[in-house]
Every structure is written in structure tokens, then in C-alpha cells.
Design an enzyme around this catalytic site. Structure first.
Site, mmCIF file in Angstrom:
data_model
loop_
_atom_site.group_PDB
_atom_site.id
_atom_site.type_symbol
_atom_site.label_atom_id
_atom_site.label_comp_id
_atom_site.label_asym_id
_atom_site.label_seq_id
_atom_site.Cartn_x
_atom_site.Cartn_y
_atom_site.Cartn_z
ATOM 1 N N GLU A 1 0.825 -0.993 0.128
ATOM 2 C CA GLU A 1 -0.089 -0.035 0.120
ATOM 3 C C GLU A 1 0.976 1.372 0.011
ATOM 4 O O GLU A 1 0.627 2.341 0.647
ATOM 5 C CB GLU A 1 -0.902 0.158 1.089
ATOM 6 C CG GLU A 1 -1.972 -1.141 1.070
ATOM 7 C CD GLU A 1 -3.088 -0.937 2.414
ATOM 8 O OE1 GLU A 1 -2.832 -0.440 3.329
ATOM 9 O OE2 GLU A 1 -4.324 -1.529 1.950
ATOM 10 N N ASP B 1 -8.598 -9.251 3.709
ATOM 11 C CA ASP B 1 -8.240 -8.029 4.591
ATOM 12 C C ASP B 1 -9.424 -7.689 5.648
ATOM 13 O O ASP B 1 -10.125 -7.270 5.679
ATOM 14 C CB ASP B 1 -8.463 -6.758 3.800
ATOM 15 C CG ASP B 1 -7.679 -5.895 4.622
ATOM 16 O OD1 ASP B 1 -7.212 -6.055 5.888
ATOM 17 O OD2 ASP B 1 -7.668 -4.518 4.240
ATOM 18 N N GLU C 1 -12.569 -2.700 11.721
ATOM 19 C CA GLU C 1 -12.564 -1.912 10.471
ATOM 20 C C GLU C 1 -13.672 -2.320 9.527
ATOM 21 O O GLU C 1 -14.310 -1.447 9.001
ATOM 22 C CB GLU C 1 -11.113 -2.142 9.873
ATOM 23 C CG GLU C 1 -11.124 -1.456 8.575
ATOM 24 C CD GLU C 1 -9.766 -1.664 7.918
ATOM 25 O OE1 GLU C 1 -8.801 -2.339 8.416
ATOM 26 O OE2 GLU C 1 -9.548 -1.078 6.606
#
Ligand code: GCW
Length: 715
Positions: A306, A379, A407
Site C-alpha cells: 500500500e 483483509d 474496521e
């Protein structure tokens, strides 16, 4: 001052303190008075205390037991000089008074393990908490307290405990400016605070005690998207303060490091791991750190992921990068946790990349490197299969990274008790060495004999008074620690002890709440991503539903939509042998099981397969109907949680009751939001009706597409 006035002031003070005590700030270490009869068991068993050693860990253990005992029973334990009836002895096998007891069963006890035992002594019985080190004695003391907090008998103890993983860490994604990436409980407890360290000490001690109470022995203080600045002298001074404060609780500090630090912070020409100056820079940095913090834990690294810098920027490899850092830390016994969270946008299947990128390095890392792998191949989705790296990498230590912060599971607004998710992963069979080769065994050293074993959880902690924002998700911090210590514990067992410690022992309250907790994660899966669907949320905030999001990077021919692939002909990501073939990264017979839609577990069906809308499931439902039923079921569950909680009014203190009541209300509303968005959106492809017996959606699709913009900045 008149007596009545003093009484009144004291009364008010008491109320103020009581109210403060119900803010959730004390977590599960509240030590509220137990019912008389329960307390009496403990005051009969324990009367005096003898701390055998003198180091700060044993002192911390002794203080905690005193504090807990006083709170729970209203009595003090007086200090004993020698062991007699009712003495609680805390120490290590090295300490004289304990050695004199000549206890058996202590051979080969792990350095953090402990034994709790009731022993016969002159005139009666004593209770011994013993470790081979003071760390063990500390953990044993918290175990004893936990038993008392949950009302268990302590008069005939014979317990031997050892941790499943050597390193049991929290990862804080805390930035130096005080923000927290994917944090939903306020700003960082560590960085950029207005208060002085001195003022915050009590707060930090609660943090350290809470971690020690569940066996967490390390904490990474900053975000994996790391600022090079954290290695500057100024920040290292702050890190040292934390290390000093946490040391008596056996909590080591670690840092995430930015791979480009030598160039950015050190002013070197580059950060190439083959550059000798770079190697030397890291060695010097390590020496500097260890001169300040002799027991510093090590580095966590997110490299070439990322947009973060890494060895590949210089044509080098993960092996080159990790080993260079490992060599810098080796002489200090530091470890490198090298993350395997990698993906390229133009890869045909993101789920395959970590395996492809890391398998070539199996066995090629230095001994003090451990590869840190997220539980699933994508993820931290509400449900994913386990990452195929577990079981496959056999020659290098691999550690699990779980996410405690929610998240993708409703941030800190939705109740998702994650122990059930983590157990599902830990207990999943990789088949690496035949049946029973669970992910837990593939990582805890029992299957492949690794010495360096570890597990990490991304913290859900922030500056809010109750630490996690939603009171009930304090349980996830707790459960992570308990499972890191012993992955064989059951989720409901953990929930039950946590509830008793955090609220009360009222059987109907405990059973109702533990039932809600146990159902909560599956409910979230149902109203967000049932049947193996994933990544249906807004791409930046990861909160509400946005299945219509275009991933700009996705190739034209993968559309519509990269992850769910919904179209007129069906839905799901084909990872079977006729698709991306991600199934081939798993061992037989699992790969064959996953490869066939008829044998693939239904809860992962659309993870591995693209199937027509009229595909028939085992129970005879069409895929479309099954999908809709799951979404509706998720909402029913959320409604049930809300109602069940309402009925608990009066069972606990008002402030926490009301806070939780409010979150359940919001959760229900948002479950409907998810359901309606997904059902209506997928309906544009399936063209099929919602089964007649179900209520009609409350929203319409255009309205929901608008709503996303309001929700984007939700947190
Ligand atoms: O899940 C993604 C998150 C990023 C995070 C990244 C990672 C810290 O959206 O916020 O960055 O994973 O794990 O590195």
C-alpha cells in the site's frame, strides 16, 4: 464543619466515585464487592500474603492482589513473614520460601508459565502462585484474581498454565500526530497528548494491568504505516518512558519502522538493504534503542505494501529486507515481524498474492524473523477462509494477525464479539500434515517446531474514557489476550468470565448477554457479507454498504465490480480451478472441497464460486432466495439484540446500560441499511423478487446511494 455536612460531602463524593467507576474506565478490573457468601469463601481461604521475591513484577503482582482482594471482599490481606494457614504465597521457583515447599510438577515449566496450588502447611492450607520467573508469578496472580472475580472456588487449586504463543502482542495503528488509523475510540492514548506523562501515568498503568491480566506481553506503539520520526531521539525518549512504566507488568514495547528511515531520517543516499551504510545505520539505531531500553521487543514492518517503502524499491526482496533488520537486532534478542499484507491492484486475484510472494522465501529468513500474516487472504473481512500461508510456510515462523478494531465489522458501533471469528480461524484445519493440522498448531510451534511463536491483534483502544467506545467490545481486547494465551479456550467460556468481571454475576444477565455476544459476529456477517461475499463496503471509510463502488484499478473485463462480480448470470468470485485457481493454494483434500460448489462450505460459497441466481443450495433454496434470507436474518438478529437488551434494564448500572442500549438501536438501524442496500442492489442484476413473506425494504436504492456520502465521514 457540622457532622451532617461532612456526611453529605462524603456522600456526594461517594456518588461521584461510584459514577466514575461505572464509566467503563476500569475495564474488567473493577473488583466490585462480591455477594457476601462468595466473598466469605475467599476470606476463609486467604488471610495473609507473602511475596517471596523483591523485584518489581512480584511487587506489581502483590499490589494487584491486594487491590483486587480488598475490592472483592472488603478485607485486607495482611503481610505474612512465614507460611501458615491462609497464606497466599507469590513468587518463583528461585525464591527461598517457595523452594522450601518442594513442590512437584514444576519441571519444564515455561518461563512465563505458572502453577496455582493449594498446599498443606502446618496448621492448615496455603495457596501458592509460582512461576519459573516473576512474569509467571504475575500471570498466576491475575489468574487467581480472575477466579475470584468470577466466583470460582479457590480452596483446592491445582492449576498449571503455559502460554500457547511466546509473543502475544497488541498492534496499535497509532500515528505520531495522535490520530489512529482504523481507530474508532478516539485519538491515540500514546501520541501527541496535551497532558504530561506524569498526569497520564494512572491511565497507562490501567492499560498495562489490563494487558497483563490476560497475558498480553508486548505492544507495538505506532502504526505500521510508520513515520520515520519515531526513531528520532525525541520519540525514543517517549518510548523509553512507556517501556519503563510497563516493565513491571511484563509488557515489552516494540515499534513499527519505516523501511526508508535511513534515507529520510538518517540522511543517507538510499535505504537499500544491500548498502553497507544502510546496514550500519540500522545497527547503530538498534544499539541506540537498546542502550535506552534493554528489553526492547523489536520491529514490525509493513514494506512494499500500500505504497510503503521496502526492499523492492531497490530491486531487493522481502528476504533481503527482513534479514538486514534481523541482523541489526540479533545481538540484542530483538525480533522482526515482517508483514505479508501485499497486493497489487492489477493482480487477477488479490487473494492469491501473499502466498505467491512469500512462499519462495520459506526457510530463508534469519531465526529472529517471523512473518506476520492476516487471518484471511484479503483483509479482515467479516468472514474469510484462513490465509493459505498458514500450514504452507513450514520452515519459517509465521504468526497470525487478527484485527480487534472493527474496521469492516461496524467500527465501534456494532456489537461483534470476535472470539468466535478468531476461534474459527485458529481451529480451521489446514491439512498441512494430515487431519488436525489446525492454523493454531501451524503457528504455535506444535506442528513445525518453530521456537519463535507469536500472535498479534490490532487494538481497538483509544482515548475515550472506556477505552473502546462501545462498552461491550472491551470484550474483544480481553478475548484476544485470553486466546493468545490459550487458543483452546471456548468463546462462551471467555464471554462468561468477562461478563462476570465487567458487570455482575446475575445468572440471567450473564446468560442473556453471553448469548447475544455469541450470536453477534454471525449476525454482522449475515447483514453485511453472507455466503462468502466480501468487500461490499465503501472503499475508504469501510463502514456502510457501497457494493456499487467502482475500483478504478480493476480491469474492464472483471467488471461488474471486482469483489462480488454480480451480473445477470449470477454472483460470486470464481476462485475455483476454472477461475483464478486460488483453491490450489490450499492442501488436499481442502482444495477439492473448496473447489466443488457442492462441497464448499456454504458460508464461503461465493468466496470461491461464481454461481447462477437459480443455483440450488442444500436446503433447496435458490441462491437468490438464500442470499435474501440471510440478509433478513441478520436484521432479525440485530432486532433481537436490541429487544433482549431492553429487557435487561435494571440489571446493571444506568450509565452503561443506556450507552449500550443506544448502540443496539443504531446497530439495528444500520443492519437494515446494509440489508436494503445489498438486496436492492443485487436485485438489479438478479431481476428476482424478494420472497413474499418478508417485509419490504425500508429504503430505496437511490436514497441509499445518496446516504453513503453522509456516512463517509461517520467517524
Ligand atoms: O485493511 C487495510 C486498512 C489500512 C491498513 C492496512 C494494513 C494500516 O484499510 O488502513 O493500514 O490494511 O493492514 O496495513
Amino acid at each position: 464543619m457540622k457532622k451532617s455536612k461532612i456526611g453529605c460531602i462524603l456522600g456526594l463524593l461517594w456518588i461521584a466515585l461510584a459514577a466514575q467507576a461505572e464509566s467503563g474506565a476500569d475495564l474488567w478490573l473493577r473488583y466490585q464487592a462480591l455477594p457476601e457468601a462468595t466473598a466469605q469463601q475467599y476470606t476463609q481461604a486467604l488471610k495473609t500474603i507473602l511475596i517471596a521475591g523483591s523485584d518489581e513484577l512480584q511487587q506489581a503482582a502483590g499490589n494487584e492482589v491486594q487491590k483486587g482482594f480488598r475490592g472483592l471482599t472488603g478485607q485486607n490481606l495482611s503481610a505474612a513473614r512465614r507460611i501458615g494457614d491462609g497464606t497466599l504465597v507469590i513468587g518463583t521457583t528461585e525464591d527461598r520460601v517457595i523452594a522450601d515447599l518442594k513442590l512437584d510438577g514444576l519441571d519444564d515449566l515455561d518461563e512465563e508459565g505458572y502453577v496455582l496450588r493449594t498446599v498443606a502447611v502446618r496448621g492448615g492450607k496455603a495457596t501458592v502462585v509460582v512461576g519459573t520467573t516473576s512474569a509467571g508469578a504475575l500471570y498466576g496472580s491475575f489468574d487467581l484474581l480472575r477466579r475470584m472475580q468470577s466466583g470460582a472456588a479457590i480452596d483446592a487449586l491445582d492449576v498449571r498454565e503455559e502460554p500457547a504463543f511466546r509473543l502475544r502482542l497488541l498492534n496499535h495503528w497509532d500515528n505520531l500526530n495522535g490520530s489512529v488509523e482504523r481507530g474508532y475510540a478516539g485519538h491515540s492514548i500514546f501520541w501527541n497528548r496535551e497532558e504530561s506523562f506524569e498526569e497520564l501515568k494512572a491511565h497507562y498503568l490501567t492499560y498495562a494491568r489490563a494487558n497483563a491480566s490476560v497475558g498480553i506481553n508486548g505492544t507495538v506503539l505506532n502504526n505500521v504505516n510508520a513515520s520515520p520520526e519515531v526513531l528520532s531521539a525525541d520519540y525514543l525518549q517517549q518510548v523509553r518512558q512507556f517501556a519503563d512504566l510497563f516493565r513491571p507488568y511484563n509488557l515489552k514495547v516494540y515499534l513499527s519502522v519505516n523501511f526508508a528511515s535511513p534515507a529520510v531520517l538518517g540522511g543517507l543516499e538510499n535505504s537499500d538493504p544491500m548498502n553497507e551504510e544502510v546496514q550500519q545505520w540500522w545497527k547503530d539505531k538498534a544499539d541506540e534503542i537498546y542502550s535506552m531500553i534493554p528489553d526492547f521487543g523489536g520491529f514490525l514492518v509493513k514494506a512494499n505494501s500500500e505504497g510503503q517503502p521496502g526492499p523492492m524499491d531497490y530491486g531487493r526482496t522481502h528476504q533481503d529486507g527482513a534479514n538486514m533488520l534481523a541482523r541489526a537486532l540479533q545481538s540484542h534478542n530483538g525480533v522482526v515481524m515482517w508483514r505479508a499484507f501485499v497486493y497489487e491492484p492489477d493482480n487477477d486475484d488479490r487473494a492469491k498474492q501473499a502466498y505467491m510472494e512469500f512462499m519462495p522465501f520459506d526457510g530463508k529468513f534469519e531465526d529472529n524473523v517471523v512473518v506476520q500474516v492476516k487471518n484471511g487472504p484479503i483483509d479482515f473481512q467479516p468472514r474469510e477462509p484462513f490465509s493459505p500461508l498458514f500450514g504452507a510456510m513450514q520452515k519459517s515462523p509465521v504468526m497470525l494477525e487478527f484485527q480487534i478494531t472493527q474496521e469492516y465489522l461496524g467500527h465501534s458501533t456494532h456489537l461483534a464479539y470476535l472470539s468466535t471469528l478468531w476461534k474459527e480461524v485458529l481451529d480451521a484445519d489446514t491439512w498441512a500434515k494430515g487431519p488436525g493440522s489446525t492454523v493454531a498448531k501451524a503457528t504455535d510451534g506444535s506442528l513445525f517446531g518453530q521456537k519463535l511463536t507469536a500472535i498479534a491483534g490490532v487494538a481497538n483502544i483509544g482515548r475515550v474514557e472506556n477505552w473502546t467506545s462501545h462498552h461491550l467490545i472491551q470484550s474483544n481486547w480481553y478475548a484476544f489476550g485470553r486466546l493468545a494465551w490459550d487458543h483452546q479456550l471456548s468463546s462462551d467460556g471467555i464471554a462468561n468470565e468477562w461478563i462476570k468481571m465487567t458487570f455482575n454475576h446475575d445468572p440471567s444477565f450473564v446468560s442473556t448477554l453471553s448469548d447475544l455476544m455469541m450470536r453477534s459476529r454471525e449476525a454482522v456477517v449475515d447483514y453485511m457479507t453472507p455466503l462468502g461475499l466480501h468487500h461490499l463496503m465503501g472503499w475508504d471509510h469501510h463502514y456502510g454498504p457501497e457494493p456499487w463502488t467502482d475500483h478504478e484499478w480493476a480491469r474492464e473485463d472483471w467488471l461488474p465490480r471486482y469483489y462480488h462480480r454480480a451480473s445477470e448470470d449470477g454472483i460470486g468470485f470464481d476462485r475455483s480451478s476454472s477461475g483464478s485457481d486460488a483453491v490450489s493454494q490450499y492442501f488436499s483434500p481442502l482444495k477439492e472441497i473448496y473447489n466443488n460448489p457442492a462441497t464448499c462450505p456454504e458460508n464461503l460459497l461465493l468466496w470461491f464460486h461464481h454461481l447462477p441466481w437459480d443455483y440450488r443450495l442444500q436446503n433447496g433454496h435458490t441462491l437468490w432466495d438464500a442470499l435474501v434470507y440471510r440478509y433478513y436474518h441478520g436484521v432479525e438478529e440485530a432486532r433481537y439484540f436490541q429487544q433482549a437488551w431492553d429487557r435487561l434494564e435494571g440489571s446493571i448500572d444506568e450509565p452503561r446500560f443506556r450507552d449500550i442500549q443506544y448502540t443496539f438501536k443504531v446497530q439495528t438501524r444500520e443492519a437494515i441499511w446494509w440489508r436494503d442496500a445489498l438486496v436492492l442492489y443485487f436485485q438489479t442484476y438478479s431481476g428476482l423478487p424478494i420472497p413474499a413473506e418478508l417485509e419490504r425494504p425500508i429504503h430505496d436504492l437511490d436514497e441509499l446511494k445518496e446516504l453513503q456520502f453522509d456516512k463517509k465521514h461517520h467517524n
